[in-house]
Write a protein that holds these residues in place. Structure first.
Motif, PDB file in Angstrom:
ATOM      1  N   ALA A 240       0.829  -1.211   0.000  1.00  0.00           N
ATOM      2  CA  ALA A 240       0.000   0.000   0.000  1.00  0.00           C
ATOM      3  C   ALA A 240       0.860   1.257   0.000  1.00  0.00           C
ATOM      4  CB  ALA A 240      -0.926  -0.002   1.205  1.00  0.00           C
ATOM      5  N   ILE A 241       1.947   1.255   0.752  1.00  0.00           N
ATOM      6  CA  ILE A 241       2.835   2.419   0.782  1.00  0.00           C
ATOM      7  C   ILE A 241       3.528   2.589  -0.567  1.00  0.00           C
ATOM      8  CG2 ILE A 241       4.956   3.319   1.807  1.00  0.00           C
ATOM      9  CD1 ILE A 241       3.980   2.136   4.486  1.00  0.00           C
ATOM     10  N   ILE A 242       3.988   1.491  -1.151  1.00  0.00           N
ATOM     11  CA  ILE A 242       4.636   1.572  -2.465  1.00  0.00           C
ATOM     12  C   ILE A 242       3.649   2.062  -3.516  1.00  0.00           C
ATOM     13  CG2 ILE A 242       5.651   0.175  -4.316  1.00  0.00           C
ATOM     14  CD1 ILE A 242       7.012  -1.486  -2.107  1.00  0.00           C
ATOM     15  N   ALA A 243       2.409   1.574  -3.477  1.00  0.00           N
ATOM     16  CA  ALA A 243       1.396   2.015  -4.444  1.00  0.00           C
ATOM     17  C   ALA A 243       1.085   3.495  -4.275  1.00  0.00           C
ATOM     18  CB  ALA A 243       0.127   1.189  -4.277  1.00  0.00           C
ATOM     19  N   THR A 244       1.085   3.980  -3.037  1.00  0.00           N
ATOM     20  CA  THR A 244       0.836   5.401  -2.798  1.00  0.00           C
ATOM     21  C   THR A 244       1.973   6.247  -3.355  1.00  0.00           C
ATOM     22  OG1 THR A 244      -0.402   4.838  -0.795  1.00  0.00           O
ATOM     23  CG2 THR A 244       0.333   7.107  -1.020  1.00  0.00           C
ATOM     24  N   VAL A 245       3.199   5.808  -3.138  1.00  0.00           N
ATOM     25  CA  VAL A 245       4.348   6.564  -3.640  1.00  0.00           C
ATOM     26  C   VAL A 245       4.362   6.559  -5.175  1.00  0.00           C
ATOM     27  CG1 VAL A 245       6.873   6.553  -3.761  1.00  0.00           C
ATOM     28  CG2 VAL A 245       5.731   6.218  -1.574  1.00  0.00           C
ATOM     29  N   ILE A 246       4.042   5.429  -5.763  1.00  0.00           N
ATOM     30  CA  ILE A 246       4.027   5.347  -7.224  1.00  0.00           C
ATOM     31  C   ILE A 246       2.929   6.230  -7.809  1.00  0.00           C
ATOM     32  CG2 ILE A 246       3.521   3.787  -9.159  1.00  0.00           C
ATOM     33  CD1 ILE A 246       5.059   1.635  -7.637  1.00  0.00           C
ATOM     34  N   SER A 247       1.803   6.334  -7.117  1.00  0.00           N
ATOM     35  CA  SER A 247       0.672   7.094  -7.658  1.00  0.00           C
ATOM     36  C   SER A 247       0.785   8.596  -7.409  1.00  0.00           C
ATOM     37  CB  SER A 247      -0.633   6.564  -7.069  1.00  0.00           C
ATOM     38  OG  SER A 247      -0.695   6.862  -5.695  1.00  0.00           O
ATOM     39  N   LEU A 248       1.882   9.053  -6.850  1.00  0.00           N
ATOM     40  CA  LEU A 248       2.063  10.492  -6.628  1.00  0.00           C
ATOM     41  C   LEU A 248       2.022  11.273  -7.940  1.00  0.00           C
ATOM     42  CD1 LEU A 248       4.807  10.622  -3.850  1.00  0.00           C
ATOM     43  CD2 LEU A 248       2.398  11.197  -3.628  1.00  0.00           C
ATOM     44  N   SER A 249       2.503  10.669  -9.006  1.00  0.00           N
ATOM     45  CA  SER A 249       2.508  11.366 -10.291  1.00  0.00           C
ATOM     46  C   SER A 249       1.149  11.313 -10.987  1.00  0.00           C
ATOM     47  CB  SER A 249       3.572  10.752 -11.199  1.00  0.00           C
ATOM     48  OG  SER A 249       3.248   9.405 -11.461  1.00  0.00           O
ATOM     49  N   ALA A 250       0.219  10.514 -10.481  1.00  0.00           N
ATOM     50  CA  ALA A 250      -1.091  10.355 -11.128  1.00  0.00           C
ATOM     51  C   ALA A 250      -2.086  11.421 -10.697  1.00  0.00           C
ATOM     52  CB  ALA A 250      -1.649   8.976 -10.834  1.00  0.00           C
ATOM     53  N   GLY A 251      -1.707  12.247  -9.768  1.00  0.00           N
ATOM     54  CA  GLY A 251      -2.620  13.292  -9.318  1.00  0.00           C
ATOM     55  C   GLY A 251      -3.372  12.891  -8.065  1.00  0.00           C
ATOM     56  N   ILE A 252      -4.285  13.753  -7.660  1.00  0.00           N
ATOM     57  CA  ILE A 252      -4.990  13.555  -6.388  1.00  0.00           C
ATOM     58  C   ILE A 252      -5.883  12.323  -6.418  1.00  0.00           C
ATOM     59  CG2 ILE A 252      -6.948  15.048  -6.949  1.00  0.00           C
ATOM     60  CD1 ILE A 252      -5.213  14.932  -3.567  1.00  0.00           C
ATOM     61  N   THR A 253      -6.469  12.007  -7.557  1.00  0.00           N
ATOM     62  CA  THR A 253      -7.346  10.835  -7.648  1.00  0.00           C
ATOM     63  C   THR A 253      -6.551   9.546  -7.440  1.00  0.00           C
ATOM     64  OG1 THR A 253      -8.687  12.046  -9.246  1.00  0.00           O
ATOM     65  CG2 THR A 253      -9.065   9.689  -9.074  1.00  0.00           C
ATOM     66  N   GLY A 254      -5.396   9.466  -8.033  1.00  0.00           N
ATOM     67  CA  GLY A 254      -4.549   8.289  -7.865  1.00  0.00           C
ATOM     68  C   GLY A 254      -4.051   8.141  -6.442  1.00  0.00           C
ATOM     69  N   ILE A 255      -3.703   9.247  -5.829  1.00  0.00           N
ATOM     70  CA  ILE A 255      -3.214   9.202  -4.448  1.00  0.00           C
ATOM     71  C   ILE A 255      -4.321   8.743  -3.514  1.00  0.00           C
ATOM     72  CG2 ILE A 255      -2.362  10.596  -2.541  1.00  0.00           C
ATOM     73  CD1 ILE A 255      -0.936  12.334  -4.624  1.00  0.00           C
ATOM     74  N   LEU A 256      -5.517   9.300  -3.682  1.00  0.00           N
ATOM     75  CA  LEU A 256      -6.630   8.920  -2.803  1.00  0.00           C
ATOM     76  C   LEU A 256      -7.016   7.461  -2.973  1.00  0.00           C
ATOM     77  CD1 LEU A 256      -8.931  12.073  -2.927  1.00  0.00           C
ATOM     78  CD2 LEU A 256      -7.464  11.286  -1.067  1.00  0.00           C
TER      79      LEU A 256
END
Length: 95
Positions: free
Chosen positions: A33-49
């Motif tokens: 979950a932490i790795i997925a959150t870090v990876i999704s930082l470039s995807a914008g707020i929707t990806g992060i949430l």
């Protein structure tokens, strides 16, 4: 790595095994979950949430594992105390 390595149980060994397995699953889930959150930082707020939602789930799994381990610990301490009390009463009764 063996979670709850100091615990032992004669009566609830299956619950202890389940607690250990759940702890490992929770730790792996938290790391993913932490790795997925870090990876999704470039995807914008929707990806992060969408990725951040999994972190409370992983913490909940770890909490459930801890509750199971605490139950095993309480049972084992109660069993040891009862065995000690029975042993003391048998010694006192034989004198």
């Amino acid at each position: 790595m063996k979670p709850f390595k100091n615990l032992e149980s004669h009566n609830l060994s299956l619950l202890l095994l389940t607690a250990r397995f759940t702890a490992v699953v929770g730790e792996v889930f938290l790391v993913v979950a932490i790795i997925a959150t870090v990876i999704s930082l470039s995807a914008g707020i929707t990806g992060i949430l969408s990725a951040i939602v999994f972190i409370p789930s992983a913490i909940g799994i770890l909490l459930l594992s801890g509750v199971m381990a605490a139950l095993v610990s309480f049972e084992d301490n109660y069993r040891k105390r009862t065995e000690a009390m029975i042993g003391d009463s048998e010694i006192a009764g034989s004198e």
